[in-house]
Motif scaffolding. Structure first.
Motif, PDB file in Angstrom:
ATOM      1  N   GLY A  40      51.093 -45.232  -8.288  1.00 39.12           N
ATOM      2  CA  GLY A  40      52.542 -45.242  -8.446  1.00 39.12           C
ATOM      3  C   GLY A  40      53.062 -44.451  -9.627  1.00 39.12           C
ATOM      4  N   GLU A  41      52.189 -43.711 -10.295  1.00 35.69           N
ATOM      5  CA  GLU A  41      52.591 -42.930 -11.464  1.00 35.69           C
ATOM      6  C   GLU A  41      52.264 -41.456 -11.234  1.00 35.69           C
ATOM      7  OE1 GLU A  41      54.045 -46.191 -13.357  1.00 35.69           O
ATOM      8  OE2 GLU A  41      54.045 -44.190 -14.235  1.00 35.69           O
ATOM      9  N   GLY A  42      52.845 -40.602 -12.078  1.00 36.74           N
ATOM     10  CA  GLY A  42      52.496 -39.202 -12.030  1.00 36.74           C
ATOM     11  C   GLY A  42      51.219 -38.927 -12.815  1.00 36.74           C
ATOM     12  N   PRO A  43      50.586 -37.788 -12.574  1.00 36.27           N
ATOM     13  CA  PRO A  43      49.373 -37.438 -13.324  1.00 36.27           C
ATOM     14  C   PRO A  43      49.679 -37.262 -14.812  1.00 36.27           C
ATOM     15  CG  PRO A  43      49.657 -36.037 -11.380  1.00 36.27           C
ATOM     16  CD  PRO A  43      50.941 -36.776 -11.570  1.00 36.27           C
ATOM     17  N   VAL A  44      48.744 -37.691 -15.653  1.00 40.50           N
ATOM     18  CA  VAL A  44      48.863 -37.540 -17.099  1.00 40.50           C
ATOM     19  C   VAL A  44      47.784 -36.568 -17.565  1.00 40.50           C
ATOM     20  CG1 VAL A  44      48.701 -38.709 -19.328  1.00 40.50           C
ATOM     21  CG2 VAL A  44      49.838 -39.833 -17.401  1.00 40.50           C
ATOM     22  N   LEU A  45      48.198 -35.539 -18.270  1.00 37.74           N
ATOM     23  CA  LEU A  45      47.264 -34.515 -18.721  1.00 37.74           C
ATOM     24  C   LEU A  45      46.274 -35.066 -19.738  1.00 37.74           C
ATOM     25  CD1 LEU A  45      46.502 -31.477 -18.706  1.00 37.74           C
ATOM     26  CD2 LEU A  45      48.076 -31.196 -20.628  1.00 37.74           C
ATOM     27  N   LEU A  46      44.979 -34.802 -19.498  1.00 38.37           N
ATOM     28  CA  LEU A  46      43.927 -35.200 -20.430  1.00 38.37           C
ATOM     29  C   LEU A  46      43.508 -34.025 -21.309  1.00 38.37           C
ATOM     30  CD1 LEU A  46      41.659 -37.280 -18.014  1.00 38.37           C
ATOM     31  CD2 LEU A  46      43.289 -38.155 -19.704  1.00 38.37           C
ATOM     32  N   VAL A  47      43.272 -32.882 -20.682  1.00 45.30           N
ATOM     33  CA  VAL A  47      42.764 -31.739 -21.440  1.00 45.30           C
ATOM     34  C   VAL A  47      43.004 -30.448 -20.658  1.00 45.30           C
ATOM     35  CG1 VAL A  47      40.445 -31.571 -20.450  1.00 45.30           C
ATOM     36  CG2 VAL A  47      40.774 -31.067 -22.861  1.00 45.30           C
ATOM     37  N   THR A  48      43.058 -29.340 -21.393  1.00 42.14           N
ATOM     38  CA  THR A  48      43.094 -28.006 -20.792  1.00 42.14           C
ATOM     39  C   THR A  48      41.947 -27.195 -21.368  1.00 42.14           C
ATOM     40  OG1 THR A  48      45.506 -28.030 -20.587  1.00 42.14           O
ATOM     41  CG2 THR A  48      44.428 -25.884 -20.490  1.00 42.14           C
ATOM     42  N   VAL A  49      41.171 -26.543 -20.502  1.00 40.07           N
ATOM     43  CA  VAL A  49      40.107 -25.650 -20.962  1.00 40.07           C
ATOM     44  C   VAL A  49      40.427 -24.246 -20.469  1.00 40.07           C
ATOM     45  CG1 VAL A  49      38.246 -27.298 -21.283  1.00 40.07           C
ATOM     46  CG2 VAL A  49      38.713 -26.441 -18.988  1.00 40.07           C
ATOM     47  N   VAL A  50      40.201 -23.251 -21.336  1.00 36.23           N
ATOM     48  CA  VAL A  50      40.611 -21.890 -20.987  1.00 36.23           C
ATOM     49  C   VAL A  50      39.492 -20.858 -21.114  1.00 36.23           C
ATOM     50  CG1 VAL A  50      43.022 -22.291 -21.549  1.00 36.23           C
ATOM     51  CG2 VAL A  50      41.489 -21.433 -23.303  1.00 36.23           C
ATOM     52  N   THR A  51      38.463 -21.170 -21.861  1.00 35.75           N
ATOM     53  CA  THR A  51      37.400 -20.189 -22.116  1.00 35.75           C
ATOM     54  C   THR A  51      36.136 -20.570 -21.361  1.00 35.75           C
ATOM     55  OG1 THR A  51      38.303 -19.863 -24.333  1.00 35.75           O
ATOM     56  CG2 THR A  51      36.071 -19.031 -23.911  1.00 35.75           C
ATOM     57  N   GLY A  52      35.518 -19.606 -20.692  1.00 39.96           N
ATOM     58  CA  GLY A  52      34.278 -19.877 -19.990  1.00 39.96           C
ATOM     59  C   GLY A  52      33.242 -20.481 -20.919  1.00 39.96           C
ATOM     60  N   GLY A  53      32.610 -21.591 -20.494  1.00 40.47           N
ATOM     61  CA  GLY A  53      31.618 -22.251 -21.327  1.00 40.47           C
ATOM     62  C   GLY A  53      32.200 -23.240 -22.326  1.00 40.47           C
ATOM     63  N   GLU A  54      33.504 -23.325 -22.384  1.00 41.60           N
ATOM     64  CA  GLU A  54      34.163 -24.198 -23.368  1.00 41.60           C
ATOM     65  C   GLU A  54      33.849 -25.667 -23.096  1.00 41.60           C
ATOM     66  OE1 GLU A  54      38.382 -23.675 -23.408  1.00 41.60           O
ATOM     67  OE2 GLU A  54      38.703 -25.060 -25.078  1.00 41.60           O
ATOM     68  N   VAL A  55      33.631 -26.396 -24.191  1.00 42.40           N
ATOM     69  CA  VAL A  55      33.411 -27.843 -24.126  1.00 42.40           C
ATOM     70  C   VAL A  55      34.442 -28.512 -25.022  1.00 42.40           C
ATOM     71  CG1 VAL A  55      31.836 -29.750 -24.593  1.00 42.40           C
ATOM     72  CG2 VAL A  55      30.936 -27.587 -23.702  1.00 42.40           C
ATOM     73  N   LYS A  56      35.130 -29.511 -24.454  1.00 47.55           N
ATOM     74  CA  LYS A  56      36.088 -30.272 -25.258  1.00 47.55           C
ATOM     75  C   LYS A  56      35.777 -31.753 -25.126  1.00 47.55           C
ATOM     76  CE  LYS A  56      40.242 -27.457 -25.672  1.00 47.55           C
ATOM     77  NZ  LYS A  56      41.706 -27.378 -25.432  1.00 47.55           N
ATOM     78  N   LYS A  57      35.926 -32.460 -26.275  1.00 51.89           N
ATOM     79  CA  LYS A  57      35.663 -33.896 -26.268  1.00 51.89           C
ATOM     80  C   LYS A  57      36.927 -34.654 -26.608  1.00 51.89           C
ATOM     81  CE  LYS A  57      30.713 -33.847 -27.169  1.00 51.89           C
ATOM     82  NZ  LYS A  57      29.580 -34.443 -27.905  1.00 51.89           N
ATOM     83  N   LEU A  58      37.136 -35.734 -25.863  1.00 52.87           N
ATOM     84  CA  LEU A  58      38.265 -36.619 -26.090  1.00 52.87           C
ATOM     85  C   LEU A  58      37.697 -38.030 -26.092  1.00 52.87           C
ATOM     86  CD1 LEU A  58      41.422 -36.633 -26.252  1.00 52.87           C
ATOM     87  CD2 LEU A  58      41.421 -37.026 -23.785  1.00 52.87           C
ATOM     88  N   LYS A  59      37.329 -38.494 -27.297  1.00 55.75           N
ATOM     89  CA  LYS A  59      36.675 -39.801 -27.468  1.00 55.75           C
ATOM     90  C   LYS A  59      35.427 -39.856 -26.580  1.00 55.75           C
ATOM     91  CE  LYS A  59      40.930 -42.147 -28.790  1.00 55.75           C
ATOM     92  NZ  LYS A  59      41.883 -43.261 -28.527  1.00 55.75           N
ATOM     93  N   ARG A  60      35.390 -40.709 -25.576  1.00 57.68           N
ATOM     94  CA  ARG A  60      34.187 -40.847 -24.742  1.00 57.68           C
ATOM     95  C   ARG A  60      34.166 -39.864 -23.571  1.00 57.68           C
ATOM     96  NH1 ARG A  60      34.740 -44.662 -21.996  1.00 57.68           N
ATOM     97  NH2 ARG A  60      36.841 -45.309 -22.527  1.00 57.68           N
ATOM     98  N   LEU A  61      35.165 -39.012 -23.477  1.00 55.64           N
ATOM     99  CA  LEU A  61      35.247 -38.057 -22.377  1.00 55.64           C
ATOM    100  C   LEU A  61      34.859 -36.673 -22.860  1.00 55.64           C
ATOM    101  CD1 LEU A  61      37.015 -40.486 -21.411  1.00 55.64           C
ATOM    102  CD2 LEU A  61      38.522 -38.812 -20.323  1.00 55.64           C
ATOM    103  N   THR A  62      33.984 -35.996 -22.119  1.00 52.93           N
ATOM    104  CA  THR A  62      33.568 -34.636 -22.439  1.00 52.93           C
ATOM    105  C   THR A  62      33.886 -33.751 -21.246  1.00 52.93           C
ATOM    106  OG1 THR A  62      31.773 -35.434 -23.850  1.00 52.93           O
ATOM    107  CG2 THR A  62      31.655 -33.143 -23.116  1.00 52.93           C
ATOM    108  N   PHE A  63      34.603 -32.670 -21.498  1.00 50.74           N
ATOM    109  CA  PHE A  63      35.027 -31.737 -20.457  1.00 50.74           C
ATOM    110  C   PHE A  63      34.338 -30.397 -20.697  1.00 50.74           C
ATOM    111  CE2 PHE A  63      38.551 -34.402 -19.102  1.00 50.74           C
ATOM    112  CZ  PHE A  63      38.816 -35.140 -20.242  1.00 50.74           C
ATOM    113  N   GLN A  64      33.866 -29.784 -19.618  1.00 53.17           N
ATOM    114  CA  GLN A  64      33.232 -28.479 -19.735  1.00 53.17           C
ATOM    115  C   GLN A  64      33.792 -27.533 -18.687  1.00 53.17           C
ATOM    116  OE1 GLN A  64      28.993 -28.601 -19.887  1.00 53.17           O
ATOM    117  NE2 GLN A  64      28.815 -26.437 -20.414  1.00 53.17           N
ATOM    118  N   PHE A  65      34.034 -26.298 -19.090  1.00 56.99           N
ATOM    119  CA  PHE A  65      34.482 -25.244 -18.191  1.00 56.99           C
ATOM    120  C   PHE A  65      33.290 -24.345 -17.922  1.00 56.99           C
ATOM    121  CE2 PHE A  65      37.345 -23.204 -15.705  1.00 56.99           C
ATOM    122  CZ  PHE A  65      38.262 -22.320 -16.227  1.00 56.99           C
ATOM    123  N   GLY A  66      33.019 -24.027 -16.686  1.00 59.72           N
ATOM    124  CA  GLY A  66      31.873 -23.199 -16.359  1.00 59.72           C
ATOM    125  C   GLY A  66      31.973 -21.801 -16.944  1.00 59.72           C
ATOM    126  N   ASP A  67      30.826 -21.182 -17.156  1.00 56.06           N
ATOM    127  CA  ASP A  67      30.800 -19.846 -17.757  1.00 56.06           C
ATOM    128  C   ASP A  67      31.640 -18.843 -16.961  1.00 56.06           C
ATOM    129  OD1 ASP A  67      27.297 -20.064 -18.792  1.00 56.06           O
ATOM    130  OD2 ASP A  67      29.157 -20.749 -19.747  1.00 56.06           O
TER     131      ASP A  67
END
Lengths: 112, 115
Positions: A40-67
């Motif tokens: 019943g809610e809209g999506p809430v942005l967690l993270v944006t990745v822009v560079t190939g291979g980039e890794v971003k951490k948000l507390k217990r969440l780890t996001f990776q963008f492929g090379d």
């Protein structure tokens, strides 16, 4: 036509376990975003990745963008019931973010 | 600071009718995009408005039209409603910085049911 495929579609795990959600495409994206959506809610942005291979951490969440900037993953460590929700990846073809192509979504349930 | 607000939150319409959904962007944002999210699916891009003009359009028929007002708020109109138009309609706002848009923030959506 969905250009972004997410897997798994559904995931139900016990509190404290680790998990990984995948977002794959045959197309190159200039950036990729991860959202979490509650019922019943809209999506809430967690993270944006822009560079190939980039890794971003948000507390217990780890996001990776492929090379090659065609795929991404979201890893959650020690999942908690509050992590329950629909996780969506969304890609932008140009850096203008003018049109987001969303994935099919992963519905995650964390069992206390 | 109010985020993106949409109205109404829920709506029930009959096949063949017309509907108008409204969106007020986040303060400071000048670009509004509309998405349709069918049950169990990811959102699908309908169109985007900037400077009161439609800038980009997704794969939706002409029954879907929109408008942006000078205060940046926007409306989505759907004519000749079909059962398949039942969905959550999401509005997202962003700010255009040069040739780029900042990250999009979504409203809570309008749940449209066509009977």
């Amino acid at each position: 036509t969905q250009l972004l495929e997410q897997s798994p579609q559904f995931l139900s795990i016990q509190e404290g376990e680790n998990l990984t959600v995948y977002c794959n495409s045959s197309s190159v994206f200039s950036s990729l975003q991860w959202y979490r959506q509650e019922p019943g809610e809209g999506p809430v942005l967690l993270v944006t990745v822009v560079t190939g291979g980039e890794v971003k951490k948000l507390k217990r969440l780890t996001f990776q963008f492929g090379d090659a900037r065609k795929d991404s993953s979201l890893h959650i460590t020690a999942a908690q019931p509050g992590d329950t929700g629909l996780y969506l990846c969304a890609g932008a073809r140009n850096f203008g973010n003018e049109k987001l192509t969303f994935g099919t979504g992963t519905r995650l349930t964390i069992i206390p | 600071d109010a985020g993106v607000t949409q109205s109404p939150t829920h709506l029930i319409k009959t096949r063949g009718q017309q509907v108008t959904l409204r969106c007020s962007p986040k303060s400071g944002h000048d670009t509004v995009s509309w998405y349709q999210q069918a049950l169990g699916q990811g959102p699908q891009f309908i169109f985007q408005y900037y400077e009161e003009e439609e800038r980009q359009r997704g794969n939706f028929p002409d029954r879907f039209s929109g408008h942006q007002f000078p205060n940046y708020s926007s409306e989505l109109n759907v004519n000749a409603l079909l059962l398949g138009d039942s969905a959550l309609y999401l509005c997202a706002s962003s700010y255009k910085l040069g040739s780029m848009n900042t990250e999009a923030f979504f409203g809570q959506g309008t749940r449209l049911t066509v009977v």
